[in-house]
Design an enzyme around this catalytic site. Structure first.
Site, PDB file in Angstrom:
ATOM      1  N   GLY A  10       0.846  -1.203   0.000  1.00 31.21           N
ATOM      2  CA  GLY A  10       0.000   0.000   0.000  1.00 31.21           C
ATOM      3  C   GLY A  10       0.874   1.244   0.000  1.00 31.21           C
ATOM      4  O   GLY A  10       1.924   1.259   0.627  1.00 31.21           O
ATOM      5  N   ARG A  72       0.558  -4.781  -4.935  1.00 33.96           N
ATOM      6  CA  ARG A  72       0.727  -5.857  -3.941  1.00 33.96           C
ATOM      7  C   ARG A  72       1.102  -7.164  -4.654  1.00 33.96           C
ATOM      8  O   ARG A  72       0.655  -8.240  -4.275  1.00 33.96           O
ATOM      9  CB  ARG A  72      -0.551  -6.031  -3.127  1.00 33.96           C
ATOM     10  CG  ARG A  72      -0.920  -4.804  -2.288  1.00 33.96           C
ATOM     11  CD  ARG A  72      -1.992  -5.139  -1.283  1.00 33.96           C
ATOM     12  NE  ARG A  72      -2.506  -3.971  -0.599  1.00 33.96           N
ATOM     13  CZ  ARG A  72      -1.938  -3.395   0.455  1.00 33.96           C
ATOM     14  NH1 ARG A  72      -0.812  -3.884   0.943  1.00 33.96           N
ATOM     15  NH2 ARG A  72      -2.488  -2.339   1.027  1.00 33.96           N
ATOM     16  N   ASP A 103       5.789  -5.440   5.701  1.00 33.17           N
ATOM     17  CA  ASP A 103       6.222  -6.827   5.946  1.00 33.17           C
ATOM     18  C   ASP A 103       6.094  -7.723   4.714  1.00 33.17           C
ATOM     19  O   ASP A 103       6.938  -8.597   4.489  1.00 33.17           O
ATOM     20  CB  ASP A 103       5.480  -7.437   7.146  1.00 33.17           C
ATOM     21  CG  ASP A 103       3.973  -7.265   7.052  1.00 33.17           C
ATOM     22  OD1 ASP A 103       3.510  -6.513   6.178  1.00 33.17           O
ATOM     23  OD2 ASP A 103       3.259  -7.896   7.858  1.00 33.17           O
ATOM     24  N   ASP A 127       0.416   1.817   9.033  1.00 36.16           N
ATOM     25  CA  ASP A 127      -0.086   1.045  10.182  1.00 36.16           C
ATOM     26  C   ASP A 127       0.886   1.054  11.372  1.00 36.16           C
ATOM     27  O   ASP A 127       0.490   0.731  12.489  1.00 36.16           O
ATOM     28  CB  ASP A 127      -0.351  -0.409   9.781  1.00 36.16           C
ATOM     29  CG  ASP A 127      -1.366  -0.534   8.663  1.00 36.16           C
ATOM     30  OD1 ASP A 127      -2.075   0.446   8.397  1.00 36.16           O
ATOM     31  OD2 ASP A 127      -1.442  -1.615   8.051  1.00 36.16           O
ATOM     32  N   ARG A 171      -5.198  -2.361   9.949  1.00 30.90           N
ATOM     33  CA  ARG A 171      -5.215  -3.822   9.831  1.00 30.90           C
ATOM     34  C   ARG A 171      -5.233  -4.489  11.203  1.00 30.90           C
ATOM     35  O   ARG A 171      -6.140  -4.217  11.969  1.00 30.90           O
ATOM     36  CB  ARG A 171      -4.014  -4.274   9.001  1.00 30.90           C
ATOM     37  CG  ARG A 171      -4.312  -5.516   8.225  1.00 30.90           C
ATOM     38  CD  ARG A 171      -3.339  -5.734   7.110  1.00 30.90           C
ATOM     39  NE  ARG A 171      -3.953  -5.550   5.819  1.00 30.90           N
ATOM     40  CZ  ARG A 171      -3.294  -5.387   4.694  1.00 30.90           C
ATOM     41  NH1 ARG A 171      -1.980  -5.348   4.710  1.00 30.90           N
ATOM     42  NH2 ARG A 171      -3.923  -5.266   3.562  1.00 30.90           N
TER      43      ARG A 171
END
Ligand code: F6P
Length: 353
Positions: A10, A72, A103, A127, A171
């Site tokens: 993202g 992605r 990650d 995040d 998330r």
């Protein structure tokens, strides 16, 4: 050296600041040459690239998004994905690769490193959930956007005597909800780390209104879970991305209905969505992203491959990609306890235990 750069996952305000810092220091101090691979790992699989010189990075510091675009794409889900990545690296005679991502992107970087590619990682995600680093760039911008939104929601909530439920991203981690909830003076903060009891949430709002307040602000992370549910977050649909992530979203509408049913206070839901990832990075994120970029290019020249630039105690250090991707950094008990100090004993606590 000839160095490849890519941005994966993202997007996140500050990506361009990292690219700019890597390229400027690489050209000014190390005489490097750069090639940007387009749209994350897709650029390596499909051999799509652009030249990255001083002109290409001029004026991009305040711009959100990424001039390299992103996706992605997961090489392990594409036919011969990793072989094609390796072939592109060889074809362009790339000496080292700087992979900027979260990650997912960095787990691919680690696999390429194991196959002999000289990779250095830079942590990116709004995040703030990447292991081994205190903060990722983009998080501060997202929190500022949410905080401003909460301030705006406050005035309309107050004008209408309403409960407003604000849904934010993150998330499986509640960092955005917690930080922006504290900054925006939320009355209830709900995070994925602590499933919540909706009866207690409603009761705390009811009690607040009995004390003479006639509006309330609830901040809920998209991945927050009802304690009575099956332990699963609310999803938009059953689809998953190439890294197996579900599309989270929709909890605010459900929660607003549950609160209204229980309290009889008029309740509305606001889903901030991708607004949190768009636009210019804050000054903090521009500086942090620049520091990561400068740290990464130095790591390339020190030969610290299979490593990621990390922020620890306000210093940029080098840690292994393995450590960074080994586990997500969720909100810890200590942080929850600190935030709980703001709330009364009844259910309004962060955890709503
Ligand atoms: O990981 C960053 C993030 O913004 C999450 O907070 C969110 O759940 C997800 O990406 C949304 O992904 P997409 O942009 O693919 O809808």
């Amino acid at each position: 050296m000839k160095i490849g750069i890519l941005t994966g996952g993202g997007d996140c305000p500050g990506l361009n600041a990292v690219i700019r810092a890597v390229v400027r220091k690489g050209i000014f101090h190390y005489d490097d040459e750069f090639l940007g691979f387009m749209e994350g790992w897709r650029g390596l699989i499909e051999n799509q690239s652009m030249a990255l010189d001083l002109d290409a990075v001029s004026g991009i510091l305040p711009r959100g998004g990424t001039i390299l675009r992103t996706s992605r794409t997961n090489p392990s889900k594409r036919p011969d994905g990793f072989d094609r990545c390796m072939a592109t690296i060889a074809a362009h005679k790339i000496d080292a690769l700087v992979a900027i991502g979260g990650d997912d992107t960095l787990s691919v970087a680690q696999k390429l490193h194991e196959k002999g590619v000289n990779v250095v990682g830079v942590p990116k995600t709004i995040d703030n959930d990447l292991g081994g680093t205190d903060y990722t760039f983009g998080f501060d911008t997202a929190c500022n956007i949410v905080c401003e939104a909460i301030d705006r929601v406050h005035t309309t909530a107050e004008a209408h005597n309403r409960v407003m439920v604000v849904e934010v991203m993150g998330r499986d981690a509640g960092w955005i909800a917690l930080y922006s909830g504290i900054a925006g003076g939320a009355d209830v903060i709900l995070i994925p780390e602590r499933p919540f009891d909706v009866d207690k949430v409603a009761e705390s709002i009811r009690q607040r209104h009995e004390r003479g307040r006639y509006f309330s602000i609830v901040v809920v992370a998209e991945g927050a879970k009802f304690a009575t549910g099956a332990g699963a977050p609310v999803v938009q649909d059953m689809g998953k991305d190439e890294f197996g992530h579900a599309k989270l979203g929709g909890i605010a509408n459900i929660l607003a209905r549950e609160i209204e049913n229980r309290t009889k206070f008029e309740t509305r839901a606001v889903v901030l969505g991708h607004i949190q990832r768009g636009g210019s990075p804050t000054a903090f994120d521009r500086v942090l992203a620049t520091r990561y970029g400068l740290g990464a290019i130095d790591m390339v020249h020190r030969g610290e491959f299979g490593c990621m630039a990390a922020l620890r105690s306000n210093k940029i250090v080098s840690i292994t990609l393995k450590e960074a991707i080994s586990k997500n950094r969720v909100v810890d008990d200590e942080m929850i306890e600190i935030a709980d100090g703001l709330f009364e004993e009844i259910g309004a606590k962060v955890a709503s235990k």
